[in-house]
Design a protein around this motif. Structure first.
Motif, PDB file in Angstrom:
ATOM      1  N   ILE A  86      39.776  46.266  28.451  1.00 49.40           N
ATOM      2  CA  ILE A  86      39.808  44.852  30.006  1.00 49.40           C
ATOM      3  C   ILE A  86      41.392  44.497  29.132  1.00 49.40           C
ATOM      4  CG2 ILE A  86      38.602  43.319  30.755  1.00 49.40           C
ATOM      5  CD1 ILE A  86      38.241  45.701  32.332  1.00 49.40           C
ATOM      6  N   PHE A  87      42.272  43.392  30.481  1.00 46.72           N
ATOM      7  CA  PHE A  87      42.914  42.281  30.095  1.00 46.72           C
ATOM      8  C   PHE A  87      42.140  41.156  30.544  1.00 46.72           C
ATOM      9  CE2 PHE A  87      45.819  45.504  32.170  1.00 46.72           C
ATOM     10  CZ  PHE A  87      46.087  46.598  30.494  1.00 46.72           C
ATOM     11  N   THR A  88      41.236  40.673  29.368  1.00 48.27           N
ATOM     12  CA  THR A  88      41.073  39.503  29.038  1.00 48.27           C
ATOM     13  C   THR A  88      41.902  38.430  30.044  1.00 48.27           C
ATOM     14  OG1 THR A  88      41.663  39.205  27.011  1.00 48.27           O
ATOM     15  CG2 THR A  88      39.651  40.268  27.650  1.00 48.27           C
ATOM     16  N   HIS A  89      42.754  38.757  29.850  1.00 47.69           N
ATOM     17  CA  HIS A  89      44.045  37.027  30.190  1.00 47.69           C
ATOM     18  C   HIS A  89      44.215  36.727  31.971  1.00 47.69           C
ATOM     19  CE1 HIS A  89      46.616  40.341  29.514  1.00 47.69           C
ATOM     20  NE2 HIS A  89      47.773  39.488  30.624  1.00 47.69           N
ATOM     21  N   MET A  90      43.553  38.378  32.609  1.00 49.31           N
ATOM     22  CA  MET A  90      43.142  37.950  33.546  1.00 49.31           C
ATOM     23  C   MET A  90      42.209  37.918  34.677  1.00 49.31           C
ATOM     24  SD  MET A  90      45.680  41.508  34.171  1.00 49.31           S
ATOM     25  CE  MET A  90      47.702  41.522  33.220  1.00 49.31           C
ATOM     26  N   THR A  91      42.237  37.882  35.774  1.00 49.92           N
ATOM     27  CA  THR A  91      40.869  37.809  36.860  1.00 49.92           C
ATOM     28  C   THR A  91      40.883  39.818  36.686  1.00 49.92           C
ATOM     29  OG1 THR A  91      41.880  38.087  38.626  1.00 49.92           O
ATOM     30  CG2 THR A  91      41.645  35.939  37.916  1.00 49.92           C
ATOM     31  N   VAL A  92      39.579  39.590  37.834  1.00 47.81           N
ATOM     32  CA  VAL A  92      39.710  40.601  37.752  1.00 47.81           C
ATOM     33  C   VAL A  92      40.094  42.173  38.622  1.00 47.81           C
ATOM     34  CG1 VAL A  92      37.525  42.312  38.824  1.00 47.81           C
ATOM     35  CG2 VAL A  92      36.557  40.479  37.155  1.00 47.81           C
ATOM     36  N   ARG A  93      40.321  40.974  40.015  1.00 53.27           N
ATOM     37  CA  ARG A  93      41.128  41.285  40.931  1.00 53.27           C
ATOM     38  C   ARG A  93      42.289  41.508  40.028  1.00 53.27           C
ATOM     39  NH1 ARG A  93      41.174  40.256  46.441  1.00 53.27           N
ATOM     40  NH2 ARG A  93      39.609  38.471  45.853  1.00 53.27           N
ATOM     41  N   ILE A 110      47.888  46.413  48.215  1.00 52.32           N
ATOM     42  CA  ILE A 110      46.949  45.937  46.675  1.00 52.32           C
ATOM     43  C   ILE A 110      45.396  45.719  47.264  1.00 52.32           C
ATOM     44  CG2 ILE A 110      47.295  44.634  44.304  1.00 52.32           C
ATOM     45  CD1 ILE A 110      50.183  45.028  43.938  1.00 52.32           C
ATOM     46  N   GLY A 111      45.895  44.535  47.463  1.00 50.62           N
ATOM     47  CA  GLY A 111      44.683  43.663  48.269  1.00 50.62           C
ATOM     48  C   GLY A 111      43.242  44.081  48.638  1.00 50.62           C
ATOM     49  N   ARG A 112      43.996  44.986  49.827  1.00 55.04           N
ATOM     50  CA  ARG A 112      42.603  46.290  50.597  1.00 55.04           C
ATOM     51  C   ARG A 112      42.152  47.533  49.233  1.00 55.04           C
ATOM     52  NH1 ARG A 112      46.989  47.174  54.396  1.00 55.04           N
ATOM     53  NH2 ARG A 112      46.907  49.095  53.387  1.00 55.04           N
ATOM     54  N   GLU A 113      43.202  47.547  49.139  1.00 54.19           N
ATOM     55  CA  GLU A 113      43.173  48.682  47.838  1.00 54.19           C
ATOM     56  C   GLU A 113      42.101  48.456  46.633  1.00 54.19           C
ATOM     57  OE1 GLU A 113      43.550  52.153  47.583  1.00 54.19           O
ATOM     58  OE2 GLU A 113      45.192  52.503  49.729  1.00 54.19           O
ATOM     59  N   VAL A 114      42.364  47.040  46.481  1.00 56.86           N
ATOM     60  CA  VAL A 114      41.551  46.499  45.469  1.00 56.86           C
ATOM     61  C   VAL A 114      39.817  46.643  45.566  1.00 56.86           C
ATOM     62  CG1 VAL A 114      40.551  44.774  44.271  1.00 56.86           C
ATOM     63  CG2 VAL A 114      43.733  45.568  43.717  1.00 56.86           C
ATOM     64  N   ASN A 115      39.611  45.823  46.851  1.00 57.25           N
ATOM     65  CA  ASN A 115      38.872  45.100  48.009  1.00 57.25           C
ATOM     66  C   ASN A 115      38.013  46.481  48.094  1.00 57.25           C
ATOM     67  OD1 ASN A 115      38.988  42.938  48.503  1.00 57.25           O
ATOM     68  ND2 ASN A 115      40.355  43.038  50.036  1.00 57.25           N
ATOM     69  N   GLU A 116      38.203  47.718  48.518  1.00 55.80           N
ATOM     70  CA  GLU A 116      38.555  48.648  48.285  1.00 55.80           C
ATOM     71  C   GLU A 116      37.611  49.627  46.798  1.00 55.80           C
ATOM     72  OE1 GLU A 116      39.228  52.878  50.485  1.00 55.80           O
ATOM     73  OE2 GLU A 116      40.192  51.298  51.725  1.00 55.80           O
ATOM     74  N   VAL A 117      38.141  49.385  46.126  1.00 52.12           N
ATOM     75  CA  VAL A 117      37.137  50.129  45.025  1.00 52.12           C
ATOM     76  C   VAL A 117      36.300  49.021  44.036  1.00 52.12           C
ATOM     77  CG1 VAL A 117      38.225  50.039  42.569  1.00 52.12           C
ATOM     78  CG2 VAL A 117      39.395  51.148  44.142  1.00 52.12           C
ATOM     79  N   MET A 126      32.584  39.275  42.007  1.00 49.58           N
ATOM     80  CA  MET A 126      33.015  39.173  40.518  1.00 49.58           C
ATOM     81  C   MET A 126      34.110  38.946  40.664  1.00 49.58           C
ATOM     82  SD  MET A 126      30.883  41.257  38.170  1.00 49.58           S
ATOM     83  CE  MET A 126      29.209  41.192  39.736  1.00 49.58           C
ATOM     84  N   LEU A 127      35.150  39.099  42.048  1.00 46.05           N
ATOM     85  CA  LEU A 127      36.845  39.747  41.904  1.00 46.05           C
ATOM     86  C   LEU A 127      37.313  38.520  41.443  1.00 46.05           C
ATOM     87  CD1 LEU A 127      37.215  41.533  45.256  1.00 46.05           C
ATOM     88  CD2 LEU A 127      38.024  42.417  42.767  1.00 46.05           C
ATOM     89  N   ASP A 128      37.294  36.907  42.097  1.00 50.56           N
ATOM     90  CA  ASP A 128      38.284  35.726  41.212  1.00 50.56           C
ATOM     91  C   ASP A 128      37.907  35.578  39.745  1.00 50.56           C
ATOM     92  OD1 ASP A 128      40.345  36.642  43.168  1.00 50.56           O
ATOM     93  OD2 ASP A 128      38.584  35.241  44.481  1.00 50.56           O
ATOM     94  N   MET A 129      36.740  36.543  39.115  1.00 48.92           N
ATOM     95  CA  MET A 129      36.526  36.282  37.843  1.00 48.92           C
ATOM     96  C   MET A 129      37.265  36.099  36.599  1.00 48.92           C
ATOM     97  SD  MET A 129      32.212  36.629  37.406  1.00 48.92           S
ATOM     98  CE  MET A 129      31.906  36.063  35.700  1.00 48.92           C
ATOM     99  N   ASN A 130      36.979  35.753  35.949  1.00 49.82           N
ATOM    100  CA  ASN A 130      38.501  36.148  34.211  1.00 49.82           C
ATOM    101  C   ASN A 130      37.385  36.921  33.394  1.00 49.82           C
ATOM    102  OD1 ASN A 130      39.684  36.197  32.005  1.00 49.82           O
ATOM    103  ND2 ASN A 130      40.004  33.501  32.037  1.00 49.82           N
ATOM    104  N   ALA A 131      37.809  37.983  33.826  1.00 53.58           N
ATOM    105  CA  ALA A 131      38.187  39.258  33.137  1.00 53.58           C
ATOM    106  C   ALA A 131      36.998  39.440  32.045  1.00 53.58           C
ATOM    107  CB  ALA A 131      39.026  40.277  33.299  1.00 53.58           C
ATOM    108  N   GLY A 132      37.402  38.685  30.858  1.00 52.34           N
ATOM    109  CA  GLY A 132      36.683  38.143  29.539  1.00 52.34           C
ATOM    110  C   GLY A 132      35.678  37.332  29.661  1.00 52.34           C
ATOM    111  N   ARG A 133      35.034  37.341  30.989  1.00 56.03           N
ATOM    112  CA  ARG A 133      33.393  36.401  30.812  1.00 56.03           C
ATOM    113  C   ARG A 133      33.228  37.980  31.531  1.00 56.03           C
ATOM    114  NH1 ARG A 133      34.622  30.786  30.110  1.00 56.03           N
ATOM    115  NH2 ARG A 133      36.459  30.412  30.238  1.00 56.03           N
ATOM    116  N   LEU A 134      33.021  38.690  31.902  1.00 52.00           N
ATOM    117  CA  LEU A 134      31.807  39.863  32.686  1.00 52.00           C
ATOM    118  C   LEU A 134      31.337  39.958  31.336  1.00 52.00           C
ATOM    119  CD1 LEU A 134      34.366  42.306  34.289  1.00 52.00           C
ATOM    120  CD2 LEU A 134      32.809  39.882  35.141  1.00 52.00           C
ATOM    121  N   SER A 135      29.872  40.622  31.680  1.00 54.47           N
ATOM    122  CA  SER A 135      29.199  41.079  30.790  1.00 54.47           C
ATOM    123  C   SER A 135      29.820  42.882  30.060  1.00 54.47           C
ATOM    124  CB  SER A 135      27.252  41.798  31.498  1.00 54.47           C
ATOM    125  OG  SER A 135      27.909  42.618  32.247  1.00 54.47           O
TER     126      SER A 135
END
Lengths: 366, 352
Positions: A86-93, A110-117, A126-135
């Motif tokens: 995971i790229f921890t310096h980016m958000t989930v989105r 991109i926004g549409r596809e991301v929402n769908e996935v 969790m889309l706007d969370m920092n990916a490094g903070r996820l479980s």
């Protein structure tokens, strides 16, 4: 959508041969598992399919087209790594949209596809969370989403669930199968867990020390292992193996146990194979625990005798360890079955489901 | 029991105070001195002034202005050009080292199996062999009379690089390990005392007309600090899992894309602390600038040196004033990147 064909693939790292003349064909839309113990070359194979490693020799074809010279990004594969990557310096989105952004798609697309996935993987909150903070569980979902979004024709997963906790792993297995059915992608799944391979894959490739031992459906692999290694690796508890010698006693062909003398009759078909075979004196009889029956008294189908050595209650069933001569075998008995330790038991075998392996080459004699 | 504990704590506190005092007192002395009038900073009065009695900005005025008057003054020229020079060459040298060093470190971390870890006897042996091989060639070059011409320098440098690699490869045959290590060749640059390589560099620079130019200094600063950047950044890159680059590459990035979009942002803390470290090295350098500049591009440390001479005596006040000014850029830089610095310096200490 694409089929994968590997032709005499070989990879050396210095003097170490990681993969040796591997030929394999995975039809379009199939879920194939590469199964083997660690260090058997399955991850290297995967990396070569993705283009992260260059084969020393051999060729890879997608849909019949050679792909060796194509860079990884142009192969149309998705790759999920064991440690998520995971790229921890980016958000989930941003993580999920990475592939599309690189490919230069429009922002709203991109926004549409991301929402769908995200919806498919239940990551929307969790889309706007920092990916490094996820479980860890959610990180693996993000990794899955990031590979899915480019709709790769081929989806490669390298032990994706091995770091997840048991309950979530079961859940993700189901999810993955559902996703694969829905997207009809060709999936290659690397694992060392035979349960995972058996439960998800359409085809399993069993590898050992860089070699492909067997490639077939879970049923084939389970019922018709080509050698002792495959037989041992698939199934839990493991298949029982007993060293035997082929003898004809009183005109009746027998497999006689070396460490005890338990006898197993041989049918005509097997007799033809074993009569005069060079390895007749050194054979291995294999029988799965689930194909052995136990009885407290001698019955017509009782072949061996043994004493109860240990019992593992597993709830719906019991694994009974028995001593037959000096060999230990495991038998699956019903939950209600409660013999004493040390009790004498009469053992019946489902003879049609026994396997005989050459004691030297370990290959099945069939 | 309780009493001895209190006493122990007290002792510890006093000791800490002494150590802190030892480190902060020179700074304190410099700061106060900068604001003292000449009567207070010179020994003329025969009294030590611990704090400035009549604070003044005279010292700053002295170092920062050019003196055209008829009376004698410590320095005739202003320190402003040297401040400009310091800023340009330090930042230039830092950028130069960071750019090539970071790229080299990434290459060493990802595209080779070169760890650069050599046992000391292989390291020293390799260096000694290199010197032994190059010495006769140096004599030959001198005999041929080309040693101080650009073509002599160029061929000799090339010869050195080739010899280094040949020796490394040959050693690798006998010592089963990374004796041919490129990472080590880079580290080798730091193995000589600076003075030993500065004289040849001075000769080379005068041949190439690089003396007393900002780019001449930038090149030297860049090359001298380059090994630090490579080794520091390599350790930061090594801590970033390879799978991250691979994930980016599979998703369609180029190698450069993976480097700039994924790996570099992840090591920005390390990059920041490396940058600060290298900047301080360049900023505080005296020797290189002293030898390679004379009129137009002396840096602050070189200028400070002109404030002491037999003619004018030691100008402690103006020196302190300029010293105080010279402290500002590293401190500001450090404060700006403080957020990254703490993480950068402890990077890799905690495994996820």
């Amino acid at each position: 959508m694409a089929s994968i064909r590997l032709e005499k693939l070989r990879k050396e790292f210095g003097s170490v041969v990681a993969v040796d003349s591997l030929s394999l064909e995975i039809p379009d839309g199939e879920f194939a598992a590469l199964l083997g113990p660690s260090g058997c070359g399955k991850t290297t194979t995967m990396n070569m399919i993705a283009g992260l490693e260059t084969p020393t020799a051999g060729a890879i074809y997608f849909d019949g087209k050679p792909i060796n010279a194509t860079p990884p990004g142009k192969r149309g594969v998705g790759f999920v790594f064991q440690n998520y990557a995971i790229f921890t310096h980016m958000t989930v989105r941003e993580n999920i949209g990475f592939g599309l952004k690189i490919a230069g798609h429009a922002r709203d697309e991109i926004g549409r596809e991301v929402n769908e996935v995200a919806k498919l993987l239940q990551l929307t909150p969790m889309l706007d969370m920092n990916a490094g903070r996820l479980s860890i569980n959610d990180m693996q979902k993000v990794a899955l989403g990031r590979s899915m979004i480019t709709k790769p024709a081929i989806f490669l997963l390298d032990e994706p669930f091995s770091n997840l906790d048991a309950a979530f792993r079961e859940y993700m297995r189901g999810e993955l199968k559902r996703i694969q059915r829905r997207l009809k992608q060709t999936m290659v799944y690397v694992t060392h867990d035979q349960v995972e391979a058996m439960s998800m894959a359409d085809k399993i490739a069993v590898m050992y020390c860089g070699e492909l031992y067997q490639f077939g459906s879970p049923d084939e692999i389970y019922n018709w292992p080509v050698n002792q290694f495959v037989a041992r690796f698939i199934g839990s508890p493991n298949m029982n193996f007993i060293n035997c010698a082929y003898q004809v006693q009183d005109g009746r062909p027998m497999l006689v146990q070396k460490a005890g003398g338990a006898r197993t009759p041989v049918d005509d078909k097997r007799r033809r194979l074993l009569d005069g075979a060079a390895s007749a004196g050194q054979l291995i009889l294999g029988i799965r625990p689930e194909h052995v029956t136990l009885a407290a008294e001698r019955r017509a189908d009782s072949l061996w005798e043994g004493t109860v050595y240990a019992i593992e209650p597993l709830g719906p069933k019991k694994v009974v360890h028995l001593k037959v001569g000096d060999d230990l075998i495991q038998v699956i008995g019903p939950a209600a079955y409660r013999p004493r330790i040390g009790a004498r038991q009469y053992i019946g075998l489902d003879l049609a489901r026994t396997h005989v392996f050459d004691g030297k080459s370990r290959a099945v004699i069939r | 029991m309780q009493k001895s504990k209190t006493r122990q704590n007290l002792l510890r506190f006093v000791l800490a105070l002494i150590v802190v005092g030892m480190f902060t007192f020179p700074t304190y002395w410099m700061v106060t001195m900068a604001f003292k009038p000449k009567a207070e900073w010179s020994s003329a009065a025969g009294v030590i002034y611990w704090v400035p009695k009549n604070p003044t900005l005279d010292n700053f005025d002295t170092v920062l202005t050019e003196y055209k008057g008829q009376f004698f003054r410590a320095n005739q020229s202003s320190a402003l050009p040297s401040i400009r020079s310091s800023i340009i060459v330090s930042i230039g040298g830092t950028l130069f080292a960071l750019i090539i060093g970071t790229l080299a470190a990434y290459g060493l971390s990802r595209f080779t199996t070169d760890t650069g870890d050599l046992p000391w006897y292989v390291a020293i042996g390799r260096l000694a062999l290199l010197v032994a091989v190059l010495l006769p060639f140096m004599v030959l070059w001198a005999r041929l009379g080309i040693i101080s011409h650009w073509y002599g320098i160029a061929t000799f440098t090339l010869l050195g690089i080739v010899a280094d690699q040949v020796i490394g490869r040959l050693l690798a045959r006998y010592y089963k390990g990374p004796a041919g290590s490129l990472a080590f060749s880079i580290l080798q640059l730091r193995m000589f005392p600076p003075m030993a390589i500065l004289i040849p560099i001075m000769i080379m620079w005068s041949t190439f007309k690089l003396i007393d130019t900002w780019y001449g200094l930038v090149i030297v600063y860049g090359v001298v600090t380059f090994p630090f950047v490579v080794w520091l950044m390599k350790s930061f890159f090594d801590d970033v899992p390879r799978e991250l680059d691979e994930a980016a590459i599979v998703d369609g990035s180029s190698n450069w894309g993976a480097f700039f979009k994924v790996v570099l942002p992840l090591v920005k803390c390390g990059l920041a602390s490396t940058a600060l470290f290298v900047f301080i090295l360049n900023w505080s350098d005296f020797l290189v600038a002293l030898l390679l500049t004379n009129r137009y591009w002396p840096t602050i440390p070189v200028f400070l040196n002109t404030l002491v001479s037999s003619e004018i005596g030691a100008q402690h006040g103006p020196k302190a004033a300029l010293g105080l000014l010279a402290v500002i850029p590293p401190v500001v830089f450090g404060l700006l990147i403080q957020r990254y610095l703490v993480r950068g310096l402890t990077f890799g200490a905690i495994k996820k």
